[in-house]
Write a protein that holds these residues in place. Structure first.
Motif, PDB file in Angstrom:
ATOM      1  N   UNK A  25       9.122  25.194  73.371  1.00 13.91           N
ATOM      2  CA  UNK A  25       9.304  25.802  72.057  1.00 13.91           C
ATOM      3  C   UNK A  25       9.885  24.747  71.140  1.00 13.91           C
ATOM      4  N   UNK A  26       9.130  24.413  70.105  1.00 13.72           N
ATOM      5  CA  UNK A  26       9.600  23.438  69.131  1.00 13.72           C
ATOM      6  C   UNK A  26      10.227  24.163  67.959  1.00 13.72           C
ATOM      7  N   UNK A  27      11.059  23.441  67.220  1.00 13.37           N
ATOM      8  CA  UNK A  27      11.621  23.988  65.993  1.00 13.37           C
ATOM      9  C   UNK A  27      10.995  23.233  64.837  1.00 13.37           C
ATOM     10  N   UNK A  28      10.190  23.925  64.057  1.00 11.98           N
ATOM     11  CA  UNK A  28       9.570  23.332  62.874  1.00 11.98           C
ATOM     12  C   UNK A  28      10.490  23.592  61.697  1.00 11.98           C
ATOM     13  N   UNK A  29      10.379  22.771  60.664  1.00  6.27           N
ATOM     14  CA  UNK A  29      11.237  22.951  59.500  1.00  6.27           C
ATOM     15  C   UNK A  29      10.408  23.004  58.230  1.00  6.27           C
ATOM     16  N   UNK A  30      10.718  23.972  57.396  1.00  8.83           N
ATOM     17  CA  UNK A  30      10.086  24.101  56.087  1.00  8.83           C
ATOM     18  C   UNK A  30      11.201  23.953  55.044  1.00  8.83           C
ATOM     19  N   UNK A  31      11.002  23.009  54.113  1.00 14.54           N
ATOM     20  CA  UNK A  31      12.012  22.772  53.079  1.00 14.54           C
ATOM     21  C   UNK A  31      11.447  23.169  51.717  1.00 14.54           C
ATOM     22  N   UNK A  32      12.313  23.722  50.902  1.00 10.01           N
ATOM     23  CA  UNK A  32      11.942  23.999  49.523  1.00 10.01           C
ATOM     24  C   UNK A  32      13.187  24.021  48.657  1.00 10.01           C
ATOM     25  N   UNK A  33      12.988  24.145  47.334  1.00  9.29           N
ATOM     26  CA  UNK A  33      14.105  24.103  46.395  1.00  9.29           C
ATOM     27  C   UNK A  33      14.169  25.427  45.636  1.00  9.29           C
ATOM     28  N   UNK A  34      15.264  25.691  44.937  1.00  8.08           N
ATOM     29  CA  UNK A  34      15.384  26.974  44.229  1.00  8.08           C
ATOM     30  C   UNK A  34      14.324  27.168  43.140  1.00  8.08           C
TER      31      UNK A  34
ATOM     32  N   UNK B  17       7.850  27.210  42.795  1.00 11.34           N
ATOM     33  CA  UNK B  17       7.041  28.251  42.143  1.00 11.34           C
ATOM     34  C   UNK B  17       6.488  29.253  43.147  1.00 11.34           C
ATOM     35  N   UNK B  18       6.017  30.376  42.636  1.00 11.63           N
ATOM     36  CA  UNK B  18       5.527  31.500  43.446  1.00 11.63           C
ATOM     37  C   UNK B  18       4.379  31.085  44.371  1.00 11.63           C
ATOM     38  N   UNK B  19       3.392  30.366  43.825  1.00 15.30           N
ATOM     39  CA  UNK B  19       2.224  29.958  44.620  1.00 15.30           C
ATOM     40  C   UNK B  19       2.635  29.032  45.763  1.00 15.30           C
ATOM     41  N   UNK B  20       3.498  28.056  45.445  1.00  7.97           N
ATOM     42  CA  UNK B  20       3.961  27.118  46.479  1.00  7.97           C
ATOM     43  C   UNK B  20       4.758  27.844  47.551  1.00  7.97           C
ATOM     44  N   UNK B  21       5.543  28.807  47.138  1.00  6.50           N
ATOM     45  CA  UNK B  21       6.342  29.598  48.078  1.00  6.50           C
ATOM     46  C   UNK B  21       5.427  30.383  49.019  1.00  6.50           C
ATOM     47  N   UNK B  22       4.361  30.996  48.465  1.00  2.02           N
ATOM     48  CA  UNK B  22       3.400  31.731  49.299  1.00  2.02           C
ATOM     49  C   UNK B  22       2.688  30.804  50.275  1.00  2.02           C
ATOM     50  N   UNK B  23       2.390  29.586  49.817  1.00  3.82           N
ATOM     51  CA  UNK B  23       1.732  28.610  50.685  1.00  3.82           C
ATOM     52  C   UNK B  23       2.647  28.236  51.854  1.00  3.82           C
ATOM     53  N   UNK B  24       3.934  28.057  51.567  1.00  6.50           N
ATOM     54  CA  UNK B  24       4.904  27.721  52.630  1.00  6.50           C
ATOM     55  C   UNK B  24       5.093  28.895  53.590  1.00  6.50           C
ATOM     56  N   UNK B  25       5.057  30.120  53.074  1.00  2.87           N
ATOM     57  CA  UNK B  25       5.147  31.312  53.930  1.00  2.87           C
ATOM     58  C   UNK B  25       3.950  31.361  54.866  1.00  2.87           C
ATOM     59  N   UNK B  26       2.768  30.988  54.340  1.00  2.20           N
ATOM     60  CA  UNK B  26       1.564  30.949  55.169  1.00  2.20           C
ATOM     61  C   UNK B  26       1.733  29.922  56.308  1.00  2.20           C
ATOM     62  N   UNK B  27       2.326  28.764  55.992  1.00  2.54           N
ATOM     63  CA  UNK B  27       2.583  27.746  57.020  1.00  2.54           C
ATOM     64  C   UNK B  27       3.588  28.243  58.058  1.00  2.54           C
ATOM     65  N   UNK B  28       4.598  28.959  57.604  1.00  2.33           N
ATOM     66  CA  UNK B  28       5.599  29.513  58.527  1.00  2.33           C
ATOM     67  C   UNK B  28       4.913  30.480  59.492  1.00  2.33           C
ATOM     68  N   UNK B  29       4.026  31.321  58.973  1.00  3.78           N
ATOM     69  CA  UNK B  29       3.295  32.268  59.835  1.00  3.78           C
ATOM     70  C   UNK B  29       2.438  31.523  60.848  1.00  3.78           C
ATOM     71  N   UNK B  30       1.845  30.403  60.430  1.00  2.48           N
ATOM     72  CA  UNK B  30       1.030  29.598  61.343  1.00  2.48           C
ATOM     73  C   UNK B  30       1.898  29.036  62.479  1.00  2.48           C
TER      74      UNK B  30
END
Length: 163
Positions: A77-86, A89-102
């Motif tokens: 089990x690896x630990x992946x990391x997703x970084x973002x800032x406050x 934008x909405x589209x980028x956030x949805x794209x990162x959520x999609x990566x998290x689900x993957x």
């Protein structure tokens, strides 16, 4: 094994698994050589030590196969990391959520990090927590929250794992 066994008496187990009792080491070696096999010390801590008549090379081969099989079956089990800032934008956030689900689909844990720079730290408890809760809500069916959002220095961190 064989000549490296230095104990005067040993408890002997035959090649078929039958107990042959306590015998001298020389006698045990003779029985092993008579069958064309090796005398292998199984338990050195016992009193007297336990030795077994077996084909040592075949035994080593089977042990190696067992360890290889165990390695195949274990999952890392690896630990992946997703970084973002406050201000992500909405589209980028949805794209990162999609990566998290993957990543969760691949049975990996995910560390979600929101980085605050300079004066953005003022918004850590408002905009930061709001964004983290939005992500947690989006991942509700796919993940369990292992660690709720928590400040670590200048970043807000949350861990999620697969269900």
């Amino acid at each position: 094994m064989n000549d490296n066994i230095r104990h005067p008496n040993v408890r002997l187990i035959g090649s078929d698994g039958a107990q042959l009792g306590v015998v001298s080491t020389d006698e045990a070696k003779e029985k092993a050589y008579g069958e064309g096999l090796d005398l292998v010390e199984v338990s050195a801590n016992a009193d007297p030590p336990v030795c077994r008549i077996m084909n040592y090379d075949k035994f080593r081969y089977e042990q190696k196969k067992k360890t290889q099989e165990a390695k195949k079956k274990q999952s890392i089990v690896e630990t992946k990391e997703i970084k973002f800032r406050p201000k992500t934008e909405e589209h980028d956030l949805n794209f990162k959520i999609k990566n998290i689900k993957k990543f969760l689909g691949q049975k990996n844990k995910v560390k979600i990090t929101m980085r605050f720079r300079g004066r953005e730290i003022v918004y850590s408890q408002s905009i930061g927590l709001e964004a983290m809760n939005k992500i947690a809500e989006a991942l509700q069916e796919d993940a369990i929250i292992l660690q709720p959002p928590k400040m670590e220095g200048r970043q807000l961190v949350m861990f999620v794992g697969p269900k």
